[in-house]
Design a protein around this motif. Structure first.
Motif, PDB file in Angstrom:
ATOM      1  N   MET A 199       0.855  -1.183   0.000  1.00  0.00           N
ATOM      2  CA  MET A 199       0.000   0.000   0.000  1.00  0.00           C
ATOM      3  C   MET A 199       0.891   1.233   0.000  1.00  0.00           C
ATOM      4  SD  MET A 199      -3.045   1.159   2.628  1.00  0.00           S
ATOM      5  CE  MET A 199      -1.956   1.345   4.044  1.00  0.00           C
ATOM      6  N   VAL A 200       0.558   2.194  -0.843  1.00  0.00           N
ATOM      7  CA  VAL A 200       1.287   3.463  -0.921  1.00  0.00           C
ATOM      8  C   VAL A 200       0.278   4.585  -0.690  1.00  0.00           C
ATOM      9  CG1 VAL A 200       2.787   4.942  -2.298  1.00  0.00           C
ATOM     10  CG2 VAL A 200       2.883   2.452  -2.599  1.00  0.00           C
ATOM     11  N   ILE A 201       0.583   5.468   0.262  1.00  0.00           N
ATOM     12  CA  ILE A 201      -0.271   6.613   0.560  1.00  0.00           C
ATOM     13  C   ILE A 201       0.492   7.879   0.189  1.00  0.00           C
ATOM     14  CG2 ILE A 201      -1.526   7.864   2.364  1.00  0.00           C
ATOM     15  CD1 ILE A 201      -1.568   5.203   3.954  1.00  0.00           C
ATOM     16  N   ILE A 202      -0.140   8.737  -0.600  1.00  0.00           N
ATOM     17  CA  ILE A 202       0.493   9.982  -1.036  1.00  0.00           C
ATOM     18  C   ILE A 202      -0.461  11.125  -0.723  1.00  0.00           C
ATOM     19  CG2 ILE A 202       1.568  11.207  -2.951  1.00  0.00           C
ATOM     20  CD1 ILE A 202       1.795   8.501  -4.405  1.00  0.00           C
ATOM     21  N   LEU A 203       0.036  12.103   0.023  1.00  0.00           N
ATOM     22  CA  LEU A 203      -0.844  13.153   0.540  1.00  0.00           C
ATOM     23  C   LEU A 203      -0.099  14.475   0.634  1.00  0.00           C
ATOM     24  CD1 LEU A 203      -3.478  14.042   2.111  1.00  0.00           C
ATOM     25  CD2 LEU A 203      -2.317  13.258   4.189  1.00  0.00           C
ATOM     26  N   GLY A 204      -0.757  15.550   0.237  1.00  0.00           N
ATOM     27  CA  GLY A 204      -0.223  16.880   0.505  1.00  0.00           C
ATOM     28  C   GLY A 204       0.279  17.628  -0.713  1.00  0.00           C
ATOM     29  N   PRO A 205       0.425  18.946  -0.577  1.00  0.00           N
ATOM     30  CA  PRO A 205       0.763  19.805  -1.724  1.00  0.00           C
ATOM     31  C   PRO A 205       2.131  19.540  -2.329  1.00  0.00           C
ATOM     32  CG  PRO A 205       0.820  21.039   0.355  1.00  0.00           C
ATOM     33  CD  PRO A 205       0.193  19.721   0.662  1.00  0.00           C
ATOM     34  N   LYS A 206       3.125  19.164  -1.518  1.00  0.00           N
ATOM     35  CA  LYS A 206       4.465  18.926  -2.071  1.00  0.00           C
ATOM     36  C   LYS A 206       4.535  17.668  -2.922  1.00  0.00           C
ATOM     37  CE  LYS A 206       7.114  21.442   1.426  1.00  0.00           C
ATOM     38  NZ  LYS A 206       8.215  21.384   2.438  1.00  0.00           N
ATOM     39  N   LEU A 207       3.519  16.815  -2.819  1.00  0.00           N
ATOM     40  CA  LEU A 207       3.532  15.541  -3.540  1.00  0.00           C
ATOM     41  C   LEU A 207       2.448  15.466  -4.601  1.00  0.00           C
ATOM     42  CD1 LEU A 207       4.105  13.172  -0.481  1.00  0.00           C
ATOM     43  CD2 LEU A 207       5.819  14.096  -2.052  1.00  0.00           C
ATOM     44  N   LYS A 208       1.852  16.597  -4.941  1.00  0.00           N
ATOM     45  CA  LYS A 208       0.770  16.585  -5.926  1.00  0.00           C
ATOM     46  C   LYS A 208       1.242  16.044  -7.263  1.00  0.00           C
ATOM     47  CE  LYS A 208      -3.555  17.335  -6.639  1.00  0.00           C
ATOM     48  NZ  LYS A 208      -4.577  16.604  -5.851  1.00  0.00           N
ATOM     49  N   HIS A 209       2.465  16.379  -7.656  1.00  0.00           N
ATOM     50  CA  HIS A 209       2.978  15.898  -8.939  1.00  0.00           C
ATOM     51  C   HIS A 209       3.166  14.385  -8.922  1.00  0.00           C
ATOM     52  CE1 HIS A 209       6.509  16.304  -6.376  1.00  0.00           C
ATOM     53  NE2 HIS A 209       7.241  15.646  -7.255  1.00  0.00           N
ATOM     54  N   VAL A 210       3.518  13.819  -7.764  1.00  0.00           N
ATOM     55  CA  VAL A 210       3.667  12.374  -7.644  1.00  0.00           C
ATOM     56  C   VAL A 210       2.296  11.706  -7.747  1.00  0.00           C
ATOM     57  CG1 VAL A 210       4.556  10.487  -6.232  1.00  0.00           C
ATOM     58  CG2 VAL A 210       5.684  12.716  -6.170  1.00  0.00           C
ATOM     59  N   GLN A 211       1.309  12.271  -7.065  1.00  0.00           N
ATOM     60  CA  GLN A 211      -0.053  11.740  -7.141  1.00  0.00           C
ATOM     61  C   GLN A 211      -0.545  11.674  -8.584  1.00  0.00           C
ATOM     62  OE1 GLN A 211      -3.124  13.384  -4.642  1.00  0.00           O
ATOM     63  NE2 GLN A 211      -1.650  14.024  -3.104  1.00  0.00           N
ATOM     64  N   THR A 212      -0.380  12.773  -9.303  1.00  0.00           N
ATOM     65  CA  THR A 212      -0.873  12.858 -10.673  1.00  0.00           C
ATOM     66  C   THR A 212      -0.236  11.801 -11.559  1.00  0.00           C
ATOM     67  OG1 THR A 212      -1.253  15.235 -10.429  1.00  0.00           O
ATOM     68  CG2 THR A 212      -1.124  14.372 -12.674  1.00  0.00           C
TER      69      THR A 212
END
Length: 297
Positions: A199-212
């Motif tokens: 499971m990978v959780i990605i959260l927050g403004p600094k990681l928005k590019h990773v989420q996308t």
């Protein structure tokens, strides 16, 4: 519980740089904080957590607290897979991590996978308390065991809990994975050919590019995996000699959570550990400017 192990790390800004201002651990738990990881321009504190015995012994209880101050960046990782040794009697090994992440701060938790030996009993809980503009990345994964010894999902009990609370005690993400041998159906029978769960959780403004990137790549990858024949090219799968439709060797899904989809959770089932490492390397490569080096390389 025997051999209680505790640890504390506090990361704060000192002269404009993220710095570990406090680091305490009790034997046999140990933290390693290298002075420099990557470019001198990188503002990140790396924390390696390890045990002197090379793993977690039956009955161990580990409790750690981490504080990541406003504007700081920290990476919590391991030197190798977390080995959970065989259970003695009914004693369960327990590991608890609690972290507070400040305003505009980033915590990246990227350990190697947990590997439970035959009959092992293990429970871990990670609690993260964040601010509205904190950023957090968590990788939480387990392999089926020691393949070289013929052990595949032979442990007795595995439980992993991840809780994220926003600005105090407002629940943002609550998740628990439980794998337990049943009286009629074993873990191996339920999981079948898959040898890794992640499971990978990605959260927050600094990681928005990773989420996308992750959301788009998983969508495209699974469209290929689930619609094309097994002989088609797969980016994260081992080659197959079969010319018929078979079970995909790598499965992934993405689900948004939080206000306005501020976070995303990726769930993975894979037939090889190597395929998950490749996935993480490619999807987290854009973290290098923030943390100093490529994760999982």
């Amino acid at each position: 519980m025997e051999d209680l192990k505790t640890g504390t790390v506090v990361v704060e800004k000192v002269m404009g740089k993220s710095t570990a201002t406090r680091c305490f651990s009790k034997y046999p738990l140990k933290f390693i904080l290298p002075r420099k990881v990557g470019s001198s321009q990188t503002d990140a504190v790396w924390i390696y957590a390890l045990t002197y015995g090379g793993g977690i012994v039956s009955g161990d209880s580990i409790s750690c607290e981490f504080t990541i101050g406003d504007g700081c960046t920290a990476v919590l990782t391991t030197q190798a897979s977390t080995k959970v040794y065989k259970c003695v009697g009914s004693r369960c090994s327990v590991q608890i991590y609690e972290a507070r992440i400040g305003i505009d701060a980033l915590l990246v938790v990227i350990p190697d996978p947990v590997t439970c030996f035959s009959t092992a009993k293990y429970s871990q809980k990670q609690v993260f308390r964040i601010m509205s503009n904190s950023s957090l990345l968590i990788v939480d994964w387990i392999t089926s065991g020691r393949h070289e010894s013929g052990e595949k999902w032979d442990f007795t009990h595995y439980k992993s809990t991840n809780h994220i609370y926003l600005e105090g005690d407002e629940p943002l993400f609550l998740d628990t994975v439980l794998l337990e041998q049943g009286s009629t159906v074993t873990i191996a029978e339920r999981v079948q050919d898959y040898q890794v769960l992640a499971m990978v959780i990605i959260l927050g403004p600094k990681l928005k590019h990773v989420q996308t990137k992750v959301q788009e790549d998983v969508k495209n990858m699974m469209s290929e995996q689930l619609q094309l024949p097994a002989t088609s090219l797969r980016r994260y799968s081992a080659p197959s000699t079969s010319h018929s439709l078979i079970k995909p060797s790598f499965l992934a899904s993405c689900s948004p959570f939080g206000p306005q989809g501020s976070g995303v959770v990726i769930r993975i089932a894979a037939m090889t550990t190597e395929s998950v490492y490749r996935f993480l390397q490619q999807q987290l490569a854009s973290l290098e400017p923030l943390v100093g080096v490529l994760p999982y390389c």
